[in-house]
Structure formats: structure tokens, C-alpha cells
Motif scaffolding. Structure first.
Motif, PDB file in Angstrom:
ATOM      1  N   ARG A 127      -2.027  -5.458  14.358  1.00  0.00           N
ATOM      2  CA  ARG A 127      -2.891  -6.501  13.671  1.00  0.00           C
ATOM      3  C   ARG A 127      -2.206  -6.883  12.085  1.00  0.00           C
ATOM      4  N   ILE A 128      -1.864  -6.001  11.651  1.00  0.00           N
ATOM      5  CA  ILE A 128      -1.324  -6.401  10.340  1.00  0.00           C
ATOM      6  C   ILE A 128       0.058  -6.998  10.466  1.00  0.00           C
ATOM      7  N   GLU A 129       0.793  -6.530  11.578  1.00  0.00           N
ATOM      8  CA  GLU A 129       2.050  -7.281  11.516  1.00  0.00           C
ATOM      9  C   GLU A 129       1.743  -8.719  12.016  1.00  0.00           C
ATOM     10  N   ARG A 130       0.740  -9.400  12.677  1.00  0.00           N
ATOM     11  CA  ARG A 130       0.359 -10.479  13.176  1.00  0.00           C
ATOM     12  C   ARG A 130      -0.229 -11.179  11.935  1.00  0.00           C
ATOM     13  N   PHE A 163      -4.113  -9.409   8.020  1.00  0.00           N
ATOM     14  CA  PHE A 163      -4.560  -8.898   6.795  1.00  0.00           C
ATOM     15  C   PHE A 163      -3.735  -9.109   5.694  1.00  0.00           C
ATOM     16  N   ASP A 164      -4.148  -9.902   4.538  1.00  0.00           N
ATOM     17  CA  ASP A 164      -3.169 -10.432   3.665  1.00  0.00           C
ATOM     18  C   ASP A 164      -2.909  -9.491   2.530  1.00  0.00           C
ATOM     19  N   GLY A 165      -1.866  -8.679   2.793  1.00  0.00           N
ATOM     20  CA  GLY A 165      -1.476  -7.603   1.805  1.00  0.00           C
ATOM     21  C   GLY A 165      -0.475  -6.465   2.554  1.00  0.00           C
ATOM     22  N   TYR A 166      -0.236  -5.539   1.613  1.00  0.00           N
ATOM     23  CA  TYR A 166       0.782  -4.410   1.709  1.00  0.00           C
ATOM     24  C   TYR A 166       0.010  -3.017   2.025  1.00  0.00           C
ATOM     25  N   PRO A 181       9.218   3.212   8.293  1.00  0.00           N
ATOM     26  CA  PRO A 181      10.291   2.364   8.046  1.00  0.00           C
ATOM     27  C   PRO A 181       9.510   1.303   7.011  1.00  0.00           C
ATOM     28  N   CYS A 182      10.577   0.652   6.243  1.00  0.00           N
ATOM     29  CA  CYS A 182      10.172  -0.324   5.216  1.00  0.00           C
ATOM     30  C   CYS A 182       9.935  -1.544   5.934  1.00  0.00           C
ATOM     31  N   ARG A 183       8.873  -2.239   6.139  1.00  0.00           N
ATOM     32  CA  ARG A 183       8.703  -3.493   6.649  1.00  0.00           C
ATOM     33  C   ARG A 183       7.976  -4.477   5.774  1.00  0.00           C
ATOM     34  N   SER A 184       7.715  -5.571   6.351  1.00  0.00           N
ATOM     35  CA  SER A 184       7.346  -6.678   5.340  1.00  0.00           C
ATOM     36  C   SER A 184       5.903  -6.502   5.137  1.00  0.00           C
ATOM     37  N   THR A 185       5.278  -5.719   5.950  1.00  0.00           N
ATOM     38  CA  THR A 185       3.940  -5.305   5.731  1.00  0.00           C
ATOM     39  C   THR A 185       3.414  -3.876   5.135  1.00  0.00           C
ATOM     40  N   LEU A 186       4.522  -3.190   5.224  1.00  0.00           N
ATOM     41  CA  LEU A 186       4.441  -1.640   4.980  1.00  0.00           C
ATOM     42  C   LEU A 186       5.741  -1.213   3.800  1.00  0.00           C
ATOM     43  N   LEU A 187       5.417  -0.994   2.678  1.00  0.00           N
ATOM     44  CA  LEU A 187       6.343  -0.825   1.699  1.00  0.00           C
ATOM     45  C   LEU A 187       6.502   0.672   1.327  1.00  0.00           C
ATOM     46  N   THR A 188       7.938   1.139   1.478  1.00  0.00           N
ATOM     47  CA  THR A 188       8.205   2.396   1.380  1.00  0.00           C
ATOM     48  C   THR A 188       8.891   2.541  -0.061  1.00  0.00           C
ATOM     49  N   GLN A 200      15.128  -4.755   7.913  1.00  0.00           N
ATOM     50  CA  GLN A 200      16.032  -5.753   7.009  1.00  0.00           C
ATOM     51  C   GLN A 200      14.788  -6.497   6.236  1.00  0.00           C
ATOM     52  N   ASP A 201      13.929  -7.009   7.093  1.00  0.00           N
ATOM     53  CA  ASP A 201      12.800  -7.895   6.464  1.00  0.00           C
ATOM     54  C   ASP A 201      11.990  -7.105   5.591  1.00  0.00           C
ATOM     55  N   GLY A 202      11.584  -5.643   5.696  1.00  0.00           N
ATOM     56  CA  GLY A 202      10.851  -5.019   4.864  1.00  0.00           C
ATOM     57  C   GLY A 202      11.661  -4.621   3.400  1.00  0.00           C
ATOM     58  N   SER A 203      12.893  -4.630   3.587  1.00  0.00           N
ATOM     59  CA  SER A 203      13.885  -4.465   2.318  1.00  0.00           C
ATOM     60  C   SER A 203      13.688  -5.384   1.462  1.00  0.00           C
TER      61      SER A 203
END
Length: 213
Positions: A86-89, A92-95, A103-110, A197-200
Motif C-alpha cells: 500500500r505504501i509503495e502504491r 500514504f504521503d510520507g516515509y 532496503p533503502c526505498r523511495s518510501t522506506l529510508l535507511t 537505487q530509487d531509494g538511494s
């Protein structure tokens, strides 16, 4: 339990914009099951359920996955969980913030694995202090419900008990019940997951926009 995020859960702590929650895994020990026993042995050679917890700044658990045996890594649990889809789609607006076990993703920051001096180090310090919310929340949950130290039941029953404890924890938190004596367990260093890559790229934008002095 399939609670979802509400707009009121979006918060900013220590410079992070639009943090909708912090995610982590925690192991709940169980007795050795009679079926698929090896699947439940975790990295500490203990039989357990690996529970994924997402919480907000108020220590409310907004989502829990309590169905996975202890041998499964945090990154797999997140990848296959309905909430990640759901977050990937973009529902929800945020991280989310997670440790290096994700993994570092566009919606999950590490965190940066090898931060350079300056903004990347500032990012990592703020990330660590913000993500401490989920470690504290897990500590509160386990302190409130001593049974979670070791459940002497089947895996299926253990999952039901864990979710029930989460619901009761949320009720107690909303009602402002007194916190129990908090004991935060020292977790093992997570096995780093490969960065996406997109998360980075997104992490780099957040770092540049919010942690450049």
C-alpha cells in the motif's frame, strides 16, 4: 491486526519531513513447535516469531505483522507485507524509517552505510534518534506484557496473543496509562539489505534538502 496510518500519524522529528512511522522487527520466543520446527529457529538459535512493528511518535502501533517464523529476515517480512504494498502504491504521503536490515526505498529510508562527514552524518544521527521511537515502543509493549518474554503455546496461538497485546498496548497508550519500567533490549546488528537505487536517490534528496547546514 491490519490497522493503517492516519494523517495525524504524519510527523516531523529531528528534521525528517513527512515521517509516517518507524519500522522494526522483534523476536518473541516460543516453545519449539512440532511442525516445521527449524523454520522458527532465529539467528540466536532460539525458537521465535519475528514480529514486524510500525509505530508513530506517540508510541501507538499502527501496523503489526505477527505471522512469520523466526528464521525469516526483517526485509522479507516487510517486502511481502500488505502495508508495504500500500505504501509503495502511494496510498500514504510520507516515509517510513528503518534500520539497515531493510532496503533503502523511495518510501522506506535507511541510514547511510558509510556516511561522509557533514550532511550524511547529520542524516544518520537524526535517523537513529527518530527511529528510537520504535525501539522504545517495542520495549513498552514487552514491559507491559511479560508473557511476551516466552510464549509456551503453538505458533498460531502465539500470533493471536501478540496481536491482542498490541491492541491492549494501544488502548493503554491512548488512555494515558502509566508506562511500565522500560527495558530496551540490545538487538544484534541487522544483516544489511541491498539498497534500491530509487531509494538511494530519494535519501540523497532528503539529506540535501534537510540536513545541509
Amino acid at each position: 491486526m491490519k490497522e493503517e496510518f492516519h494523517r495525524t500519524a504524519v510527523h516531523c522529528i529531528l528534521g525528517f519531513p513527512n515521517v509516517i512511522g518507524c519500522v522494526d522487527g522483534t523476536h518473541i520466543p516460543i516453545r519449539a513447535p512440532s511442525e516445521n520446527e527449524g523454520d522458527y529457529v532465529n539467528r540466536k538459535s532460539i525458537h521465535s516469531i519475528n514480529v514486524q512493528v510500525i509505530c508513530d511518535a506517540a508510541h501507538i502501533i499502527t501496523n503489526v505483522e505477527a505471522t512469520w517464523p523466526g528464521s525469516v529476515r526483517d526485509s522479507q517480512i516487510y517486502r511481502e507485507s500488505p502495508v508495504s504494498h500500500r505504501i509503495e502504491r502511494g496510498h500514504f504521503d510520507g516515509y517510513l524509517l528503518g534500520d539497515r536490515g531493510y532496503p533503502c526505498r523511495s518510501t522506506l529510508l535507511t541510514p547511510y552505510p558509510d556516511p561522509e562527514p557533514g550532511p550524511q552524518q547529520h542524516f544518520n544521527v537524526a535517523h537513529c534518534r527518530t527511529r528510537a521511537q520504535v525501539e522504545m515502543t517495542i520495549g513498552l509493549l514487552k514491559a507491559r506484557f511479560q508473557c511476551l518474554r516466552h510464549l509456551r503455546v503453538t505458533p498460531e496461538r502465539a500470533c493471536d496473543i501478540i496481536v491482542a497485546c498490541v491492541v491492549l498496548h494501544n488502548i493503554a497508550t491512548i488512555r494515558g496509562e502509566q508506562h511500565p519500567a522500560l527495558q530496551i533490549e540490545a538487538d544484534e546488528d541487522p544483516i544489511p539489505a541491498a539498497d534500491m537505487q530509487d531509494g538511494s536517490a530519494v535519501r540523497g534528496v532528503v539529506c540535501h534538502n534537510h540536513f545541509t547546514v
